[in-house]
Motif scaffolding. Structure first.
Motif, PDB file in Angstrom:
ATOM      1  N   TRP A 315      67.973-102.373 -38.107  1.00 26.42           N
ATOM      2  CA  TRP A 315      67.401-102.377 -39.448  1.00 26.42           C
ATOM      3  C   TRP A 315      67.053-103.795 -39.884  1.00 26.42           C
ATOM      4  CZ3 TRP A 315      66.294 -97.639 -40.843  1.00 26.42           C
ATOM      5  CH2 TRP A 315      67.091 -96.582 -40.396  1.00 26.42           C
ATOM      6  N   VAL A 316      65.925-103.944 -40.561  1.00 28.85           N
ATOM      7  CA  VAL A 316      65.526-105.242 -41.095  1.00 28.85           C
ATOM      8  C   VAL A 316      66.371-105.589 -42.323  1.00 28.85           C
ATOM      9  CG1 VAL A 316      63.628-106.573 -42.126  1.00 28.85           C
ATOM     10  CG2 VAL A 316      63.175-105.025 -40.203  1.00 28.85           C
ATOM     11  N   LEU A 317      66.567-104.625 -43.194  1.00 29.89           N
ATOM     12  CA  LEU A 317      67.353-104.817 -44.412  1.00 29.89           C
ATOM     13  C   LEU A 317      68.681-104.081 -44.262  1.00 29.89           C
ATOM     14  CD1 LEU A 317      64.460-104.194 -46.967  1.00 29.89           C
ATOM     15  CD2 LEU A 317      65.375-106.411 -46.242  1.00 29.89           C
ATOM     16  N   THR A 318      69.787-104.807 -44.343  1.00 29.39           N
ATOM     17  CA  THR A 318      71.089-104.186 -44.092  1.00 29.39           C
ATOM     18  C   THR A 318      72.110-104.616 -45.129  1.00 29.39           C
ATOM     19  OG1 THR A 318      72.032-105.974 -42.754  1.00 29.39           O
ATOM     20  CG2 THR A 318      70.610-104.399 -41.613  1.00 29.39           C
ATOM     21  N   ASN A 319      73.221-103.858 -45.132  1.00 28.38           N
ATOM     22  CA  ASN A 319      74.372-104.319 -45.904  1.00 28.38           C
ATOM     23  C   ASN A 319      75.183-105.280 -45.034  1.00 28.38           C
ATOM     24  OD1 ASN A 319      75.831-102.716 -44.123  1.00 28.38           O
ATOM     25  ND2 ASN A 319      76.228-101.106 -45.608  1.00 28.38           N
ATOM     26  N   VAL A 320      76.377-105.644 -45.457  1.00 25.72           N
ATOM     27  CA  VAL A 320      77.137-106.692 -44.763  1.00 25.72           C
ATOM     28  C   VAL A 320      77.681-106.257 -43.410  1.00 25.72           C
ATOM     29  CG1 VAL A 320      77.768-107.907 -46.881  1.00 25.72           C
ATOM     30  CG2 VAL A 320      79.221-106.034 -46.041  1.00 25.72           C
ATOM     31  N   ILE A 321      77.590-104.959 -43.066  1.00 24.31           N
ATOM     32  CA  ILE A 321      78.055-104.515 -41.746  1.00 24.31           C
ATOM     33  C   ILE A 321      76.924-103.916 -40.909  1.00 24.31           C
ATOM     34  CG2 ILE A 321      80.434-104.150 -42.509  1.00 24.31           C
ATOM     35  CD1 ILE A 321      79.840-101.132 -42.595  1.00 24.31           C
ATOM     36  N   GLY A 322      75.675-104.185 -41.306  1.00 24.99           N
ATOM     37  CA  GLY A 322      74.549-103.782 -40.481  1.00 24.99           C
ATOM     38  C   GLY A 322      73.965-102.422 -40.761  1.00 24.99           C
ATOM     39  N   LEU A 323      74.534-101.693 -41.721  1.00 24.64           N
ATOM     40  CA  LEU A 323      73.994-100.374 -42.059  1.00 24.64           C
ATOM     41  C   LEU A 323      72.799-100.516 -43.000  1.00 24.64           C
ATOM     42  CD1 LEU A 323      77.326 -98.418 -42.641  1.00 24.64           C
ATOM     43  CD2 LEU A 323      75.854 -98.369 -40.612  1.00 24.64           C
ATOM     44  N   PRO A 324      71.903 -99.535 -43.038  1.00 27.37           N
ATOM     45  CA  PRO A 324      70.737 -99.652 -43.923  1.00 27.37           C
ATOM     46  C   PRO A 324      71.139 -99.669 -45.386  1.00 27.37           C
ATOM     47  CG  PRO A 324      70.893 -97.435 -43.008  1.00 27.37           C
ATOM     48  CD  PRO A 324      71.891 -98.269 -42.271  1.00 27.37           C
ATOM     49  N   LEU A 325      70.304-100.288 -46.210  1.00 24.30           N
ATOM     50  CA  LEU A 325      70.590-100.368 -47.637  1.00 24.30           C
ATOM     51  C   LEU A 325      70.459 -99.006 -48.284  1.00 24.30           C
ATOM     52  CD1 LEU A 325      68.707-103.632 -48.695  1.00 24.30           C
ATOM     53  CD2 LEU A 325      71.125-103.353 -48.113  1.00 24.30           C
ATOM     54  N   ASP A 326      71.393 -98.686 -49.173  1.00 28.97           N
ATOM     55  CA  ASP A 326      71.350 -97.423 -49.909  1.00 28.97           C
ATOM     56  C   ASP A 326      70.316 -97.542 -51.032  1.00 28.97           C
ATOM     57  OD1 ASP A 326      71.953 -95.301 -51.807  1.00 28.97           O
ATOM     58  OD2 ASP A 326      73.821 -95.042 -50.707  1.00 28.97           O
ATOM     59  N   PRO A 327      69.394 -96.571 -51.159  1.00 32.90           N
ATOM     60  CA  PRO A 327      68.396 -96.634 -52.233  1.00 32.90           C
ATOM     61  C   PRO A 327      69.000 -96.787 -53.620  1.00 32.90           C
ATOM     62  CG  PRO A 327      67.798 -94.938 -50.653  1.00 32.90           C
ATOM     63  CD  PRO A 327      69.165 -95.428 -50.262  1.00 32.90           C
ATOM     64  N   ARG A 328      70.195 -96.241 -53.860  1.00 29.91           N
ATOM     65  CA  ARG A 328      70.819 -96.366 -55.176  1.00 29.91           C
ATOM     66  C   ARG A 328      71.202 -97.822 -55.454  1.00 29.91           C
ATOM     67  NH1 ARG A 328      75.210 -91.591 -54.529  1.00 29.91           N
ATOM     68  NH2 ARG A 328      75.752 -93.025 -52.849  1.00 29.91           N
ATOM     69  N   ASN A 329      71.735 -98.497 -54.442  1.00 29.87           N
ATOM     70  CA  ASN A 329      72.088 -99.897 -54.622  1.00 29.87           C
ATOM     71  C   ASN A 329      70.846-100.761 -54.764  1.00 29.87           C
ATOM     72  OD1 ASN A 329      74.805 -99.274 -54.433  1.00 29.87           O
ATOM     73  ND2 ASN A 329      74.867 -99.585 -52.219  1.00 29.87           N
ATOM     74  N   ASP A 330      69.754-100.333 -54.152  1.00 31.94           N
ATOM     75  CA  ASP A 330      68.500-101.076 -54.245  1.00 31.94           C
ATOM     76  C   ASP A 330      68.021-101.133 -55.695  1.00 31.94           C
ATOM     77  OD1 ASP A 330      66.276-102.375 -52.778  1.00 31.94           O
ATOM     78  OD2 ASP A 330      65.102-100.710 -53.563  1.00 31.94           O
ATOM     79  N   VAL A 331      68.179-100.036 -56.423  1.00 32.67           N
ATOM     80  CA  VAL A 331      67.792-100.005 -57.834  1.00 32.67           C
ATOM     81  C   VAL A 331      68.651-100.973 -58.638  1.00 32.67           C
ATOM     82  CG1 VAL A 331      67.662 -98.571 -59.901  1.00 32.67           C
ATOM     83  CG2 VAL A 331      66.916 -97.647 -57.712  1.00 32.67           C
ATOM     84  N   ARG A 332      69.941-100.987 -58.379  1.00 37.05           N
ATOM     85  CA  ARG A 332      70.845-101.897 -59.095  1.00 37.05           C
ATOM     86  C   ARG A 332      70.474-103.350 -58.808  1.00 37.05           C
ATOM     87  NH1 ARG A 332      74.876 -98.334 -56.569  1.00 37.05           N
ATOM     88  NH2 ARG A 332      75.365 -96.632 -58.006  1.00 37.05           N
ATOM     89  N   SER A 333      70.126-103.642 -57.558  1.00 35.47           N
ATOM     90  CA  SER A 333      69.737-105.012 -57.194  1.00 35.47           C
ATOM     91  C   SER A 333      68.478-105.438 -57.933  1.00 35.47           C
ATOM     92  CB  SER A 333      69.504-105.103 -55.680  1.00 35.47           C
ATOM     93  OG  SER A 333      70.688-104.848 -54.963  1.00 35.47           O
ATOM     94  N   PHE A 334      67.545-104.504 -58.097  1.00 33.46           N
ATOM     95  CA  PHE A 334      66.302-104.831 -58.802  1.00 33.46           C
ATOM     96  C   PHE A 334      66.576-105.158 -60.270  1.00 33.46           C
ATOM     97  CE2 PHE A 334      62.656-103.110 -61.326  1.00 33.46           C
ATOM     98  CZ  PHE A 334      61.791-104.173 -61.077  1.00 33.46           C
ATOM     99  N   LYS A 335      67.454-104.413 -60.894  1.00 36.81           N
ATOM    100  CA  LYS A 335      67.782-104.682 -62.294  1.00 36.81           C
ATOM    101  C   LYS A 335      68.408-106.058 -62.459  1.00 36.81           C
ATOM    102  CE  LYS A 335      68.286 -99.845 -63.690  1.00 36.81           C
ATOM    103  NZ  LYS A 335      69.176 -98.805 -64.251  1.00 36.81           N
ATOM    104  N   ARG A 336      69.299-106.412 -61.533  1.00 36.97           N
ATOM    105  CA  ARG A 336      69.911-107.754 -61.588  1.00 36.97           C
ATOM    106  C   ARG A 336      68.856-108.831 -61.377  1.00 36.97           C
ATOM    107  NH1 ARG A 336      74.071-105.178 -58.541  1.00 36.97           N
ATOM    108  NH2 ARG A 336      73.186-106.016 -56.610  1.00 36.97           N
TER     109      ARG A 336
END
Length: 413
Positions: A315-336
């Motif tokens: 995956w190009v975009l991952t969390n800290v252990i290499g798994l794909p980013l969760d779409p729900r967390n992606d929304v939270r990141s955008f708000k921040r």
């Protein structure tokens, strides 16, 4: 109905139902539903922990059979039963993506709660208009258009199969609905978002959105095998989505949340084909994006080497252990990110609208811009031309001030 006690009975005569208790202690029921498309007898199997529970399930199947919900579909079934069968058939034939099925089932719940009890062959434009009126009264006018598309497709199939003579959706009046106006970010706001993201983890996520107009699922679904850093190209082959879980226990009313069900089915992060055939596309990347991806790959390689629990999925975009980013967390990141950049917090999809507007401001023609965005019809890209016209009027007013000494302040582009 016939039944036995603790051993599996032979097939019931004359297509009658049977109930029996197996060696595992659970109760089972077998119901003949009629003849299938291949000419063979179709029997459905249900199971439960108690005899009354399995009896209730058998009764439900027998009622559905009496209403015409057998393998040989009849127009005597209710609309709710028909729609459920229609969705299941599309899933079985792999005609729809998981996210589309989720939308279908959301529409089905609304339709079934209002006019689902109407028999398919009795359905009229009056029933359809009653459904739209009920949805408007509930304050879900925006959902009418989605439900209309689902119902229209389902009933068009019913017409094609000879179950009903005409599609009542097309004869019913539909409430007028004006979608929300497109609110793209200005070029200055887009630059502010990219500046705020710089140096943060997965900052390239926002460059994908603003420089290429990738949909959220397309960006999160990228693998390194989709990117050629030598030629500076990126190919969209899939999208990553979170699909709701479904109960697998048969006790949805008492089990609680489907996500907490011990026998949950079908949910979680899933990849699927792009939204349309046009969504499968290869894009040339700006040089700055290619450079950013090179740096991102080096950073990710260091993370992979340092982590004993890294899961390598390419995956190009991952969390800290290499798994794909969760779409729900992606929304939270955008708000921040919006708060950090000091720009208005809008819908995540407005990043894509912003990229589309920027393409047109750069004098990219509609056909090319639509191909880059993965639009299946040029009309989808043409939605942005009114925004472009507004921006060009601002530019003309600015030139008025520069060339002819207009004293009035001119708004920024």
């Amino acid at each position: 109905m016939t039944s036995s006690s603790d051993s599996r009975p032979s097939r019931s005569a004359n297509g009658r139902s049977s109930i029996f208790r197996a060696s595992d202690g659970r109760w089972h029921g077998m119901v003949s539903m009629g003849t299938g498309p291949n000419g063979r007898l179709v029997r459905k199997h249900v199971t439960a922990a108690t005899k009354p529970a399995v009896t209730a399930k058998v009764r439900e199947l027998e009622k559905a059979r009496a209403d015409g919900a057998g393998p040989a579909m009849s127009a005597r079934i209710t609309l709710a039963v028909y729609l459920e069968d229609w969705i299941d058939t599309r899933v079985a034939l792999q005609q729809v993506r998981p996210k589309t099925v989720e939308g279908y089932r959301t529409d089905l719940r609304r339709i079934a709660a209002t006019i689902g009890a109407v028999r398919l062959d009795k359905l009229s434009p009056i029933n359809i208009e009653y459904l739209w009126s009920a949805m408007v009264a509930e304050g879900v006018l925006a959902s009418v258009q989605h439900a209309k598309r689902t119902l229209d497709a389902a009933l068009s199939d019913a017409v094609d199969k000879g179950l009903i003579p005409r599609n009542p959706v097309r004869l019913a009046a539909t409430p007028r609905y004006s979608p929300s106006a497109i609110q793209p970010y200005s070029l200055e706001e887009m630059a502010a978002l990219l500046d705020a993201a710089r140096g943060k983890r997965n900052a390239v996520r926002w460059t994908f959105a603003l420089a290429l107009g990738l949909r959220r699922g397309e960006a999160l679904g990228l693998r390194w095998s989709d990117i050629d850093l030598d030629t500076g190209t990126l190919t969209v082959r899939r999208q990553l989505q979170r699909i709701p879980w479904e109960h697998g226990c048969g006790h949805a009313a008492t089990c609680g949340r489907a996500a907490d069900c011990a026998l949950r089915l079908g949910g979680g992060l899933r990849t699927s084909e792009p939204k349309s055939a046009a969504g499968h596309r290869t894009l040339a990347m700006p040089g700055s994006l290619t450079a950013e991806l090179l740096e991102h790959r080096r950073t990710q390689a260091a993370e992979r080497s340092a982590s004993p629990v890294w899961t390598d999925g390419d995956w190009v975009l991952t969390n800290v252990i290499g798994l794909p980013l969760d779409p729900r967390n992606d929304v939270r990141s955008f708000k921040r990110l919006c708060r950090t950049a000091g720009v208005p917090e809008r819908r995540l999809h407005d990043l894509r609208h912003s990229a589309a507007t920027a393409l047109l401001l750069a004098d990219v023609d509609l056909a090319t811009a639509g191909a880059m965005l993965g639009h299946s019809r040029v009309e989808m890209t043409a939605r942005y031309t009114h925004v472009l016209a507004d921006r060009k009027r601002v530019a003309a007013d600015r030139m008025e001030g520069v060339l002819f000494g207009r004293p009035d302040p001119v708004p920024d582009l």
